[in-house]
Design a protein around this motif. Structure first.
Motif, PDB file in Angstrom:
ATOM      1  N   THR A 245       0.594  -1.184   0.049  1.00 21.04           N
ATOM      2  CA  THR A 245      -0.117  -0.134  -0.094  1.00 21.04           C
ATOM      3  C   THR A 245       0.801   1.293  -0.017  1.00 21.04           C
ATOM      4  O   THR A 245       0.345   2.395  -0.589  1.00 21.04           O
ATOM      5  N   GLU A 246       1.887   1.176   0.792  1.00 22.05           N
ATOM      6  CA  GLU A 246       2.776   2.509   0.766  1.00 22.05           C
ATOM      7  C   GLU A 246       4.026   2.230   1.136  1.00 22.05           C
ATOM      8  O   GLU A 246       4.506   1.104   1.469  1.00 22.05           O
ATOM      9  N   CYS A 247       5.136   3.220   0.772  1.00 20.13           N
ATOM     10  CA  CYS A 247       6.488   2.998   1.050  1.00 20.13           C
ATOM     11  C   CYS A 247       6.947   4.434   1.277  1.00 20.13           C
ATOM     12  O   CYS A 247       6.725   5.389   0.711  1.00 20.13           O
ATOM     13  N   HIS A 248       7.686   4.472   2.500  1.00 19.72           N
ATOM     14  CA  HIS A 248       8.293   5.680   3.080  1.00 19.72           C
ATOM     15  C   HIS A 248       9.566   5.286   3.887  1.00 19.72           C
ATOM     16  O   HIS A 248       9.622   4.226   4.574  1.00 19.72           O
ATOM     17  N   PHE A 249      10.372   6.304   3.845  1.00 18.70           N
ATOM     18  CA  PHE A 249      11.777   6.375   4.612  1.00 18.70           C
ATOM     19  C   PHE A 249      11.348   6.325   6.048  1.00 18.70           C
ATOM     20  O   PHE A 249      10.504   7.090   6.388  1.00 18.70           O
ATOM     21  N   ASP A 250      12.203   5.514   6.984  1.00 22.44           N
ATOM     22  CA  ASP A 250      11.817   5.659   8.408  1.00 22.44           C
ATOM     23  C   ASP A 250      11.447   6.983   8.830  1.00 22.44           C
ATOM     24  O   ASP A 250      12.572   7.769   8.648  1.00 22.44           O
ATOM     25  N   SER A 251      10.680   7.226   9.629  1.00 23.62           N
ATOM     26  CA  SER A 251      10.496   8.532  10.234  1.00 23.62           C
ATOM     27  C   SER A 251       9.929   8.399  11.758  1.00 23.62           C
ATOM     28  O   SER A 251       8.828   8.930  12.044  1.00 23.62           O
ATOM     29  N   ALA A 252      10.522   7.372  12.361  1.00 20.65           N
ATOM     30  CA  ALA A 252      10.131   6.802  13.807  1.00 20.65           C
ATOM     31  C   ALA A 252       8.662   6.466  13.685  1.00 20.65           C
ATOM     32  O   ALA A 252       7.930   6.861  14.565  1.00 20.65           O
ATOM     33  N   CYS A 253       8.287   5.705  12.592  1.00 19.11           N
ATOM     34  CA  CYS A 253       7.042   5.189  12.635  1.00 19.11           C
ATOM     35  C   CYS A 253       6.982   3.596  12.603  1.00 19.11           C
ATOM     36  O   CYS A 253       7.966   3.219  12.707  1.00 19.11           O
ATOM     37  N   CYS A 254       5.678   3.101  12.188  1.00 21.43           N
ATOM     38  CA  CYS A 254       5.464   1.830  11.785  1.00 21.43           C
ATOM     39  C   CYS A 254       6.011   0.813  13.100  1.00 21.43           C
ATOM     40  O   CYS A 254       6.413  -0.317  12.857  1.00 21.43           O
ATOM     41  N   GLN A 255       5.813   1.302  14.454  1.00 14.84           N
ATOM     42  CA  GLN A 255       6.190   0.528  15.488  1.00 14.84           C
ATOM     43  C   GLN A 255       5.079  -0.490  15.619  1.00 14.84           C
ATOM     44  O   GLN A 255       3.809  -0.493  15.320  1.00 14.84           O
ATOM     45  N   PRO A 256       5.382  -1.714  15.996  1.00 15.53           N
ATOM     46  CA  PRO A 256       6.914  -2.111  16.483  1.00 15.53           C
ATOM     47  C   PRO A 256       7.694  -2.743  15.578  1.00 15.53           C
ATOM     48  O   PRO A 256       8.701  -3.131  15.469  1.00 15.53           O
ATOM     49  N   TRP A 257       7.091  -2.763  14.257  1.00 14.08           N
ATOM     50  CA  TRP A 257       8.007  -3.670  13.311  1.00 14.08           C
ATOM     51  C   TRP A 257       8.864  -2.583  12.359  1.00 14.08           C
ATOM     52  O   TRP A 257       9.915  -3.268  11.962  1.00 14.08           O
ATOM     53  N   GLY A 258       8.575  -1.555  12.350  1.00 16.91           N
ATOM     54  CA  GLY A 258       9.567  -0.874  11.287  1.00 16.91           C
ATOM     55  C   GLY A 258      11.011  -0.540  12.181  1.00 16.91           C
ATOM     56  O   GLY A 258      11.049  -0.168  13.310  1.00 16.91           O
ATOM     57  N   MET A 259      11.984  -0.671  11.259  1.00 15.80           N
ATOM     58  CA  MET A 259      13.535  -0.488  11.590  1.00 15.80           C
ATOM     59  C   MET A 259      13.904   0.741  11.348  1.00 15.80           C
ATOM     60  O   MET A 259      13.552   1.495  10.191  1.00 15.80           O
ATOM     61  N   ASP A 260      14.717   1.510  12.140  1.00 15.69           N
ATOM     62  CA  ASP A 260      15.444   2.725  12.089  1.00 15.69           C
ATOM     63  C   ASP A 260      16.487   2.751  10.672  1.00 15.69           C
ATOM     64  O   ASP A 260      17.025   1.682  10.618  1.00 15.69           O
ATOM     65  N   GLY A 261      16.132   3.582  10.059  1.00 18.40           N
ATOM     66  CA  GLY A 261      16.955   3.715   8.873  1.00 18.40           C
ATOM     67  C   GLY A 261      16.706   3.067   7.524  1.00 18.40           C
ATOM     68  O   GLY A 261      17.756   2.855   6.794  1.00 18.40           O
ATOM     69  N   TYR A 262      15.617   2.329   7.426  1.00 17.19           N
ATOM     70  CA  TYR A 262      15.068   1.444   6.553  1.00 17.19           C
ATOM     71  C   TYR A 262      13.882   2.217   5.823  1.00 17.19           C
ATOM     72  O   TYR A 262      13.178   2.973   6.371  1.00 17.19           O
ATOM     73  N   TYR A 263      13.546   1.722   4.691  1.00 19.72           N
ATOM     74  CA  TYR A 263      12.350   2.170   3.918  1.00 19.72           C
ATOM     75  C   TYR A 263      11.429   1.118   4.571  1.00 19.72           C
ATOM     76  O   TYR A 263      11.582  -0.238   4.619  1.00 19.72           O
ATOM     77  N   HIS A 264      10.296   1.707   4.694  1.00 26.14           N
ATOM     78  CA  HIS A 264       9.080   0.875   5.299  1.00 26.14           C
ATOM     79  C   HIS A 264       7.973   0.560   4.349  1.00 26.14           C
ATOM     80  O   HIS A 264       7.628   1.427   3.665  1.00 26.14           O
ATOM     81  N   TRP A 265       8.129  -0.662   4.165  1.00 25.69           N
ATOM     82  CA  TRP A 265       6.990  -1.014   3.120  1.00 25.69           C
ATOM     83  C   TRP A 265       5.748  -1.443   3.628  1.00 25.69           C
ATOM     84  O   TRP A 265       5.852  -2.480   4.386  1.00 25.69           O
ATOM     85  N   GLU A 266       4.584  -0.837   3.400  1.00 23.66           N
ATOM     86  CA  GLU A 266       3.476  -0.852   4.171  1.00 23.66           C
ATOM     87  C   GLU A 266       2.330  -1.971   3.585  1.00 23.66           C
ATOM     88  O   GLU A 266       2.289  -1.892   2.273  1.00 23.66           O
ATOM     89  N   LEU A 267       1.896  -3.051   4.250  1.00 24.71           N
ATOM     90  CA  LEU A 267       1.319  -4.332   3.747  1.00 24.71           C
ATOM     91  C   LEU A 267      -0.009  -4.313   4.406  1.00 24.71           C
ATOM     92  O   LEU A 267      -0.257  -3.991   5.234  1.00 24.71           O
ATOM     93  N   ALA A 268      -0.983  -4.466   3.287  1.00 28.83           N
ATOM     94  CA  ALA A 268      -2.486  -4.660   3.786  1.00 28.83           C
ATOM     95  C   ALA A 268      -3.242  -6.042   3.181  1.00 28.83           C
ATOM     96  O   ALA A 268      -2.466  -6.440   2.378  1.00 28.83           O
ATOM     97  N   ASN A 269      -4.405  -6.258   3.915  1.00 28.50           N
ATOM     98  CA  ASN A 269      -5.135  -7.292   3.034  1.00 28.50           C
ATOM     99  C   ASN A 269      -4.149  -8.663   2.983  1.00 28.50           C
ATOM    100  O   ASN A 269      -4.368  -9.102   1.821  1.00 28.50           O
ATOM    101  N   VAL A 270      -3.596  -8.893   3.909  1.00 29.90           N
ATOM    102  CA  VAL A 270      -2.925 -10.175   3.790  1.00 29.90           C
ATOM    103  C   VAL A 270      -3.522 -11.297   4.339  1.00 29.90           C
ATOM    104  O   VAL A 270      -4.435 -11.538   5.042  1.00 29.90           O
TER     105      VAL A 270
END
Length: 140
Positions: free
Chosen positions: A80-105
Motif C-alpha cells: 500500500t505504501e512506502c516511505h523512509f523511516d520517520s520513527a513510525c510503523c512500530q513495533p515492526w519498522g526499523m530505524d534507517g530503512y524504507y518501510h513497505w506497508e502491507l495490507a489485506n494479507v
C-alpha cells in the motif's frame, strides 16, 4: 503478479501474525504500490538485527509456533505504501530503512513451493495457478 522473498521468521510474521511493515534498504518501485503481491519465504532464515526481546513475539502466535516453512509462497498481500523511516510503523519498522506497508494479507492454506529471487520476481505459471486455485473469491 510479482512475488517478494522475505526471510524467516519475518515471512511467517506477515502471513500468520501482525507484521505489516517490511523493512528494506531500497524504496519499493512506485509501479508496485497498490498492487497485490505474493509473500515468499526464503530458503534461509534471517540471522541479523533481531533483538532478543523480539523472539517471543516473532516466533509464536496465539496457537503456538509458526510453521517456519521455507522456499514457498505463504501469503498474498497488497503493497500500500512506502516511505523512509520517520520513527513510525512500530513495533515492526526499523530505524534507517524504507518501510513497505502491507495490507489485506491472506495466508495460503497450503504453501506453494517456489524458488525465490532477490527483489521482485515473477513466479512461473504453475506457481501462480497453484496460488490462485486456493483463493476463490479474492480480488487480484
Amino acid at each position: 503478479m510479482k512475488a517478494l522473498t522475505i526471510r524467516q521468521p519475518w515471512a511467517d510474521a506477515i502471513a500468520h501474525g501482525s507484521k505489516r511493515t517490511e523493512n528494506r534498504s531500497w524504496p519499493a518501485p512506485s509501479k508496485h504500490l497498490g498492487s497485490r503481491i505474493l509473500i515468499h519465504a526464503a530458503a534461509n532464515k534471517d540471522r541479523t538485527r533481531r533483538p532478543s526481546h523480539e523472539y517471543p513475539r516473532v516466533l509464536t502466535n496465539n496457537i503456538g509456533i509458526w510453521p517456519d516453512t521455507r522456499s514457498v509462497i505463504l501469503a498474498i498481500a497488497t503493497l500500500t505504501e512506502c516511505h523512509f523511516d520517520s520513527a513510525c510503523c512500530q513495533p515492526w519498522g526499523m530505524d534507517g530503512y524504507y518501510h513497505w506497508e502491507l495490507a489485506n494479507v491472506i495466508a495460503l492454506p497450503h504453501p506453494v513451493p517456489a524458488k525465490g529471487a532477490l527483489g521482485f520476481w515473477t513466479p512461473t505459471a504453475d506457481v501462480l495457478n497453484a496460488v490462485t486455485t486456493q483463493q476463490t473469491g479474492v480480488t487480484w
